[in-house]
Scaffold this motif. Structure first.
Motif, PDB file in Angstrom:
ATOM      1  N   LYS A   1       0.844  -1.200   0.000  1.00 56.75           N
ATOM      2  CA  LYS A   1       0.000   0.000   0.000  1.00 56.75           C
ATOM      3  C   LYS A   1       0.878   1.249   0.000  1.00 56.75           C
ATOM      4  O   LYS A   1       1.846   1.309   0.761  1.00 56.75           O
ATOM      5  N   ALA A   2       0.515   2.228  -0.812  1.00 56.66           N
ATOM      6  CA  ALA A   2       1.234   3.504  -0.775  1.00 56.66           C
ATOM      7  C   ALA A   2       1.007   4.157   0.587  1.00 56.66           C
ATOM      8  O   ALA A   2      -0.010   3.918   1.224  1.00 56.66           O
ATOM      9  N   GLY A   3       1.982   4.939   1.046  1.00 54.72           N
ATOM     10  CA  GLY A   3       1.887   5.565   2.363  1.00 54.72           C
ATOM     11  C   GLY A   3       3.138   5.249   3.152  1.00 54.72           C
ATOM     12  O   GLY A   3       4.244   5.532   2.700  1.00 54.72           O
ATOM     13  N   ALA A   4       2.945   4.621   4.325  1.00 51.64           N
ATOM     14  CA  ALA A   4       4.109   4.255   5.134  1.00 51.64           C
ATOM     15  C   ALA A   4       4.436   2.783   4.896  1.00 51.64           C
ATOM     16  O   ALA A   4       3.633   1.905   5.154  1.00 51.64           O
TER      17      ALA A   4
ATOM     18  N   GLU B   1      14.277  -2.866  11.346  1.00 51.75           N
ATOM     19  CA  GLU B   1      12.938  -2.445  10.973  1.00 51.75           C
ATOM     20  C   GLU B   1      12.962  -0.958  10.657  1.00 51.75           C
ATOM     21  O   GLU B   1      13.766  -0.228  11.240  1.00 51.75           O
ATOM     22  N   ALA B   2      12.097  -0.512   9.770  1.00 51.47           N
ATOM     23  CA  ALA B   2      11.973   0.919   9.488  1.00 51.47           C
ATOM     24  C   ALA B   2      10.609   1.171   8.861  1.00 51.47           C
ATOM     25  O   ALA B   2      10.005   0.262   8.288  1.00 51.47           O
ATOM     26  N   ALA B   3      10.121   2.399   9.003  1.00 51.12           N
ATOM     27  CA  ALA B   3       8.924   2.813   8.281  1.00 51.12           C
ATOM     28  C   ALA B   3       9.355   3.904   7.319  1.00 51.12           C
ATOM     29  O   ALA B   3       9.928   4.913   7.741  1.00 51.12           O
ATOM     30  N   LEU B   4       9.162   3.688   6.016  1.00 54.42           N
ATOM     31  CA  LEU B   4       9.581   4.667   5.021  1.00 54.42           C
ATOM     32  C   LEU B   4       8.354   5.177   4.267  1.00 54.42           C
ATOM     33  O   LEU B   4       7.467   4.392   3.937  1.00 54.42           O
ATOM     34  N   PRO B   5       8.301   6.501   3.982  1.00 60.52           N
ATOM     35  CA  PRO B   5       7.204   7.003   3.155  1.00 60.52           C
ATOM     36  C   PRO B   5       7.354   6.479   1.732  1.00 60.52           C
ATOM     37  O   PRO B   5       8.476   6.373   1.226  1.00 60.52           O
ATOM     38  N   VAL B   6       6.244   6.075   1.138  1.00 61.04           N
ATOM     39  CA  VAL B   6       6.347   5.538  -0.217  1.00 61.04           C
ATOM     40  C   VAL B   6       5.145   5.970  -1.058  1.00 61.04           C
ATOM     41  O   VAL B   6       3.989   5.845  -0.635  1.00 61.04           O
ATOM     42  N   ASP B   7       5.424   6.561  -2.222  1.00 64.64           N
ATOM     43  CA  ASP B   7       4.370   6.982  -3.153  1.00 64.64           C
ATOM     44  C   ASP B   7       3.948   5.802  -4.014  1.00 64.64           C
ATOM     45  O   ASP B   7       4.683   4.833  -4.141  1.00 64.64           O
ATOM     46  N   ALA B   8       2.764   5.947  -4.633  1.00 66.98           N
ATOM     47  CA  ALA B   8       2.337   4.917  -5.583  1.00 66.98           C
ATOM     48  C   ALA B   8       3.347   4.846  -6.726  1.00 66.98           C
ATOM     49  O   ALA B   8       3.917   5.861  -7.124  1.00 66.98           O
TER      50      ALA B   8
ATOM     51  N   ALA C   1      12.911  -4.845  -5.682  1.00 71.75           N
ATOM     52  CA  ALA C   1      12.016  -4.047  -6.523  1.00 71.75           C
ATOM     53  C   ALA C   1      10.577  -4.419  -6.167  1.00 71.75           C
ATOM     54  O   ALA C   1      10.254  -5.599  -6.052  1.00 71.75           O
ATOM     55  N   PHE C   2       9.733  -3.409  -5.954  1.00 70.33           N
ATOM     56  CA  PHE C   2       8.332  -3.680  -5.583  1.00 70.33           C
ATOM     57  C   PHE C   2       7.456  -2.542  -6.091  1.00 70.33           C
ATOM     58  O   PHE C   2       7.961  -1.528  -6.580  1.00 70.33           O
TER      59      PHE C   2
END
Lengths: 380, 113
Positions: free
Chosen positions: A285-288, A332-339, A376-377
Motif C-alpha cells: 500500500k502507498a503511504g508508510a 525495521e523501518a517505516a519509510l514514506p512511499v508513493d504509488a 524491486a516492488f
C-alpha cells in the motif's frame, strides 16, 4: 577410520556391481528413496545430495528459522549413523585422547546459543560471472537457530592439547558413493575452537535433524557454514591446518584463472543484510512502508541503512531485538512511499566500521557475495 | 520472490519433462509431494547418454543443469570428476565436453542485481 570407510564404500559398490545393476542407475534411485519430502518454504537447488535454500518469505516469518525451512548444504548423502552406537573421538596432539558416546556428552554441562549460519556460496547466482561453479544459490542459504550442545573448548581442555597443537580438524561420517572422492574434512584454528565453537545435538528445542548433521555437528559462530561440519565423528588436534580438497581447492577466494591453493581461504562471514519485507516483486500500500530484515557478519552489526534512490541518500533503520554474538540482528523501518515502482536497498555496517559493499569483488567460486540487497516492488 | 517462483516453476516443468522422458521415474511421480523432487532431465543433444551414465553417480543432474561454463571451465570440472571416479574414455570425454559446452555453455555476464 578412513580406510574402513573407503572399504565400506568399496564393498557397497562391489555388491551393486555383482547384483548386475549398473552404477549409474542404482545409486541415484537409492539416494532418491532415502530423500525426505520437500517442505513449502524451501527451494531445491540440488535434490541429492540435498542443497536446499529457504525462501526469503519463510526467513522473514521469525527471527529463528524453522528447522524444516533451514537451508541444507551437504557434500555427500546423509550418512547412516545410529545415535545409540555413535561415538565422538578426540584424538591427535593431546595428552588425554578420548571417546564419548552421545549420552556421555549429554550428561555434561550443556547450553543453548542462537547462531546464524550462512553458506559461503549464498548469493552465488547473483555474482556477475560468465562461468559459474557449484550450486547456484540465490539469497536464502542462510538461517538462524538455537543450537543446544556442549562447548568444544570444554572437551578440548579436558583432552589437554599439546603445546604445539594449533588447529582442530573435523572429520565427518558422510562420504560419496565412490571411493576416490575425498572425505569432507575442515579445520579451524585451535584458538577459535577454544573460544565459542559448539558441538550441537539440538536445534530450536528439537533433536538435531539428520539432514542437519545428527547425531552431532559443529556450530562455528561467525564463520561461513562449511566450518560447521555435520555428522562429526572425530576431532583431531593438529599442528597444521588440514590440506583436504575442501580446504585447499574448494572454499578459496581465487580470481578466475588463479590457483585456488594460492588464494585466500574462505573463513568468516562478511557483513551483509537481507530485506525480508517488502518482498521482491510484491505490491504494497502507498503511504508508510514497513521494512524488515536481518543483518549479520563476523562482528556485531552497528547499523543498517536503507535507500530508495539507488544509494544516493540513506535513512537508518532501527536494530530490534537483543545483540547476541554470532546471531543475526533484526532491523525495521517505516519509510514514506508513493504509488509506483520502487527499488529498496539495504546496507549494513559492523562494529569495526566495515561497510557492506555495493558489489562484492568477483571470485571464481562465487563465494562471499555480500553485495547490497535490492528489492524491486510496487506501491499502490 | 521472482527467482524463487521461477525456481519452483523450473522444477515442476522439468519434473514433467523427465517424467515424459524417463519411464523409470513413474513411481516417484505418483507421490505428489515428490513432484518437486524429481531430477530435471539433461538437455537433449549428442553426448547426453554419456552424461547420464557417468555424471549421475555421486550427485543429481541438477548440479550439471544449473551450470553455465565455457570449455575451459567444463574441462576443469571434468578433470576433477574423472580423478574422483567418473568413468570416461578419452573419446567420451571429448564428446561430453562438446555436449556440455553446447547445451550448458557460458551465460552473458549479468549486470549485478
Amino acid at each position: 577410520m578412513d580406510t574402513l570407510l573407503s572399504r565400506r564404500r568399496f564393498l557397497a559398490l562391489a555388491a551393486s556391481a555383482s547384483a548386475g545393476i549398473a552404477l549409474g542407475s542404482l545409486i541415484p534411485r537409492r539416494a532418491l528413496a532415502a530423500a525426505s519430502a520437500i517442505p513449502d518454504g524451501v527451494i531445491v537447488r540440488n535434490d541429492w545430495p540435498e542443497h536446499w535454500e529457504t525462501q526469503v518469505a519463510a526467513l522473514g516469518r521469525a527471527p529463528l528459522t524453522a528447522n524444516e525451512h533451514f537451508f541444507v548444504r551437504s557434500h555427500f548423502p546423509v550418512p547412516d549413523v545410529e545415535a545409540a552406537t555413535w561415538t565422538l573421538e578426540i584424538a591427535g596432539a593431546c595428552a588425554r585422547p578420548r571417546r564419548y558416546t552421545l549420552a556421555e556428552l549429554q550428561r555434561g554441562e550443556s547450553s543453548t546459543r542462537t547462531v546464524t549460519l550462512e553458506c559461503a556460496g549464498n548469493g552465488r547466482s547473483r555474482m556477475a560471472l560468465a562461468n559459474t561453479s557449484g550450486t547456484q544459490w540465490d539469497l536464502g542459504a542462510v538461517g538462524t537457530a538455537g543450537w543446544t550442545g556442549v562447548l568444544l573448548g570444554d572437551l578440548l581442555r579436558e583432552a589437554a592439547p599439546a603445546a604445539d597443537a594449533a588447529h582442530v580438524w573435523f572429520e565427518c561420517a558422510d562420504q560419496a558413493p565412490m571411493p576416490d572422492v575425498p572425505l569432507f574434512v575442515r579445520s579451524i584454528p585451535l584458538a577459535k575452537a577454544l573460544d565459542d565453537v559448539m558441538l550441537a545435538w539440538g536445534m530450536n528445542g528439537k533433536p538435531l535433524p539428520r539432514l542437519h548433521g545428527a547425531p552431532l555437528r559443529a556450530v562455528v559462530p561467525g564463520w561461513f557454514g562449511m566450518a560447521s561440519a555435520k555428522w562429526v565423528r572425530r576431532i583431531r588436534l593438529e599442528t597444521k591446518p588440514s590440506e583436504n580438497h575442501f580446504m585447499i581447492r574448494g572454499y578459496r577466494y581465487n580470481a578466475p584463472g588463479e590457483d585456488p591453493a594460492k588464494a585466500a581461504p574462505v573463513e568468516t562471514m562478511r557483513v551483509k543484510s537481507l530485506i525480508t519485507a517488502p518482498l521482491a516483486g510484491g505490491t504494497v500500500k502507498a503511504g508508510a512502508l514497513t521494512v524488515r530484515g536481518f543483518a549479520w557478519g563476523d562482528a556485531p552489526i552497528a547499523q543498517v541503512d536503507l535507500s530508495m534512490d539507488g544509494g544516493r541518500t540513506w535513512s537508518t533503520a532501527v536494530l530490534t531485538g537483543a545483540e547476541q554474538k554470532g546471531a543475526w540482528r533484526t532491523f525495521e523501518a517505516a519509510l514514506p512511499v508513493d504509488a509506483g515502482a520502487h527499488a529498496l536497498l539495504a546496507r549494513a555496517s559492523d562494529a569495526n566500521g566495515v561497510v557492506q559493499p555495493r558489489q562484492a569483488r568477483i571470485n571464481a567460486g562465487g563465494y562471499g557475495n555480500n553485495s547490497w540487497h535490492e528489492v524491486a516492488f510496487h506501491a499502490r | 520472490m521472482r527467482a524463487d517462483r521461477l525456481g519452483t516453476a523450473v522444477l515442476v516443468i522439468t519434473a514433467v519433462l523427465s517424467f515424459a522422458g524417463a519411464p523409470g521415474h513413474g513411481r516417484e511421480m505418483r507421490d505428489a509431494r515428490m513432484k518437486r523432487f524429481v531430477t530435471p532431465a539433461l538437455p537433449p543433444g549428442e553426448g547426453r547418454a554419456i552424461a547420464e551414465r557417468s555424471c549421475v553417480i555421486c550427485h543429481s543432474r541438477m548440479l550439471l543443469v544449473q551450470q553455465a561454463k565455457d570449455s575451459t571451465a567444463w574441462e576443469k570440472t571434468l578433470a576433477t570428476m574423472q580423478k574422483w571416479g567418473a568413468p570416461l574414455t578419452p573419446a567420451e570425454h571429448d564428446s561430453l565436453v562438446r555436449y556440455l559446452v553446447t547445451t550448458l555453455g557460458p551465460r552473458a555476464a549479468q549486470s549485478p542485481r
